[in-house]
Design an enzyme around this catalytic site. Sequence first.
Site: not given
Length: 341
Positions: A61-63
């Site tokens: 989910i990071y970026s």
Amino acid sequence: MEHRFLGRSGFQVPVLSLGTGTFGGGNEFFKAWGDTDVQGATRLVDICLEHGLTMFDSADIYSGGLAEEVLGGAIKGRREKVIVSTKATFRAGDGPNEVGASRHHLIQAVEHSLRRLGTDYIDLFQLHGFDAKTPVEETLNALDDLVRAGKIRYLGVSNFSGWHLMKSLSVSERYNLQRYVANQTYYSLIGRDYEWELMPLGLEQGVGAVVWSPLGWGRLTGKIRRGQPLPAGSRLHKTADMGPPVADEHVHKVVDALDRVAAETGKSVPQIALNWLLQRPTVSNIIVGARNEEQLRQNLGAVGWTLTPEQMASLEAASAVTLPYPFWHQAGFAERNPAPV
């Protein structure tokens, strides 16, 4: 760079790893952390490897997956020299099955992470959160299959409660499935909740802590001071409400103690905060972040020296809080229920 065993496994990791939340900047939340591209990330990885920091942590989910892509580009051609850690379970799409710890979603998430990272295996794969709607047996069987297929080497969790983790370990033991050896957990001088239940569990069950946000969501950088406005460049302007809650006065009290130790040691406030964590029970690894080379080099300066017992005690006294029930009650039975050491 010191190395430690990851929980009760035979796998050793450096005591510091580099978090990739600052890679990509794919949305407004993560832009507040940073927007490092492949070129910038490659330079940070170069510096890390020069200092023996070989572990890099990311999440799907990071970026929106961009952080994994940037990390993949930065380690291209030197995969065998690094340890890759990533996470999944949070919503990764609009579909009903693009979330959680079901067999369907975990297999899909691992395949997508492998593609973005440009690798055929993940050294440490962690569940980013507990999925109460999927049977634990289904989750662990899926992860066991992924380990046996060679796509994952070690398993961990993140943001689990004590009973979440203990139930999972019990199921692993009952059915002879791969067990969790790491707990990626929030732990800092202004957030010591980990010590109440998860630390004793980690000691007894052999689960090593991989610490996220060791500087208290950016509050222990040394730039936040009593009576002074929040620095203009602080990401807290945009992210404070999304991070671990803490009262301003408690932050100031801890920073005051850090300042006193800084004067004694000649080290910076964040270096002292990180070094304190490295001396705490169960801690295998601390994830540090860096928007640039200067921040990275500062964080690397947290290793190779040790706070004195007196300095440790002063920091612990300044950061102590009243424990919730039943932990305050248990503290009165220290004769047979001692604090973790």
